[in-house]
Design an enzyme around this catalytic site. Structure first.
Site, PDB file in Angstrom:
ATOM      1  N   TYR A  28       0.834  -1.210   0.000  1.00  0.00           N
ATOM      2  CA  TYR A  28       0.000   0.000   0.000  1.00  0.00           C
ATOM      3  C   TYR A  28       0.869   1.260   0.000  1.00  0.00           C
ATOM      4  O   TYR A  28       0.641   2.197  -0.769  1.00  0.00           O
ATOM      5  CB  TYR A  28      -0.910  -0.055   1.230  1.00  0.00           C
ATOM      6  CG  TYR A  28      -1.942   1.038   1.340  1.00  0.00           C
ATOM      7  CD1 TYR A  28      -3.107   1.013   0.577  1.00  0.00           C
ATOM      8  CD2 TYR A  28      -1.772   2.091   2.243  1.00  0.00           C
ATOM      9  CE1 TYR A  28      -4.064   2.009   0.707  1.00  0.00           C
ATOM     10  CE2 TYR A  28      -2.725   3.086   2.384  1.00  0.00           C
ATOM     11  CZ  TYR A  28      -3.872   3.048   1.608  1.00  0.00           C
ATOM     12  OH  TYR A  28      -4.818   4.037   1.744  1.00  0.00           O
TER      13      TYR A  28
ATOM     14  N   LYS B 134       1.010   4.048  -2.921  1.00  0.00           N
ATOM     15  CA  LYS B 134       0.594   5.430  -2.623  1.00  0.00           C
ATOM     16  C   LYS B 134       1.738   6.424  -2.812  1.00  0.00           C
ATOM     17  O   LYS B 134       1.517   7.578  -3.206  1.00  0.00           O
ATOM     18  CB  LYS B 134       0.022   5.505  -1.208  1.00  0.00           C
ATOM     19  CG  LYS B 134      -1.296   4.745  -1.023  1.00  0.00           C
ATOM     20  CD  LYS B 134      -2.406   5.322  -1.893  1.00  0.00           C
ATOM     21  CE  LYS B 134      -3.747   4.652  -1.640  1.00  0.00           C
ATOM     22  NZ  LYS B 134      -4.811   5.233  -2.467  1.00  0.00           N
TER      23      LYS B 134
END
Ligand code: NAD
Length: 248
Positions: free
Chosen positions: A156, A160
């Protein structure tokens, strides 16, 4: 009605932050195309809420943003309904947390293919026409985790953080063409994505937030409306933190 006459696409717009963004854009007068992956009923409810505002329009469009063919099909349907797209909000995202030692490639790829590749496919689908018309607003929903890293979120955090690199690069590539590309980096926002977070972890995060509260989807939506508006024509490549001071 700062966005009257504009057409916006919000990926993952049926719930959580995406839903709040869709409603906030509609409230400012934009017609909103709400992308959803599976939950048609929730997406329809967002449209009903938009219609209840009066004088606004919205519609739903199914696609898994990690699949380029589905994104292209969605683009065709959106253009048939609304003729053009002025604002693209790359909001769809998932997390699959595991410590790096336990993270297999499937888990890595699942998150990167939605959170990063999804933004690639959707931007590819809409930016060419924005460039040709000399107007566009692209807003990528990143995360504070992309700025700081976080235990158990290698997939993640990497996706991101990469979104921020994508945002800055596209900002430079499209700046002469009237298309701005910015990111919003939310902190800890109360949505279904974080409902599984154990209470003791929540307590620890809360202790680190100078404002001593978690964010609401509407906090993020307001930042997106700002970046989507004509008032921000000289702002591009920016990362707008919406995190209560968690990371400054
Ligand atoms: P959420 O899980 O409630 O919403 C995510 C949305 O994305 C859902 O509507 C889901 O259906 C959609 N989605 C997932 N995979 C998809 C796919 N392949 N194709 C199309 N849609 C897909 O979570 P949220 O908190 O509302 O998250 C919205 C965005 O904000 C995400 O990008 C997330 O990473 C980011 N974010 C959330 C927080 C937070 O604390 N909640 C913090 C920082 C960033």
């Amino acid at each position: 009605m700062r966005l009257k006459g504009r057409v916006a696409v919000v990926t993952g717009g049926s719930r959580g932050i995406g839903r709040a963004i869709a409603l906030a854009l509609a409230e400012e007068g934009a017609a909103v195309a709400i992308n959803y992956q599976r939950n048609e009923a929730s997406a329809k409810e967002v449209v009903q809420e938009i219609e209840r505002m009066g004088g606004r329009s919205g519609d739903i469009f199914q696609a898994d943003v990690s699949d380029p063919a589905q994104v292209l099909r969605m683009r065709g349907a959106i253009l048939q309904r609304f003729e053009r797209v002025d604002i693209l909000v790359n909001n769809a995202g998932i997390n699959r947390d595991k410590s790096f030692i336990n993270m297999d490639y499937e888990t890595w790829k699942a998150v990167v293919s939605v959170d990063l590749d999804g933004a690639f496919h959707c931007t590819k689908a809409f930016v060419v026409a924005m460039k040709a018309r000399g107007y566009g607003r692209i807003i990528n929903i990143s995360s504070v985790v992309g700025q700081t890293g976080n235990f158990g979120q290698a997939n993640y955090a990497a996706a991101k953080a990469a979104l921020l690199g994508l945002t800055k690069t596209l900002a430079k590539e499209f700046a002469p063409k009237g298309v701005t590309v910015n990111a919003v980096a939310p902190g800890f926002i109360e949505t279904e994505m974080v409902t599984g977070t154990p209470d003791e972890v929540k307590e620890k995060v809360l202790a680190q937030i100078p404002m001593h509260r978690f964010g609401k989807p509407e906090d993020v939506a307001k930042a997106v409306v700002f970046l989507a508006s004509d008032e921000t024509s000289y702002i591009t490549g920016h990362v707008l933190n919406v995190n209560g001071g968690l990371y400054v």
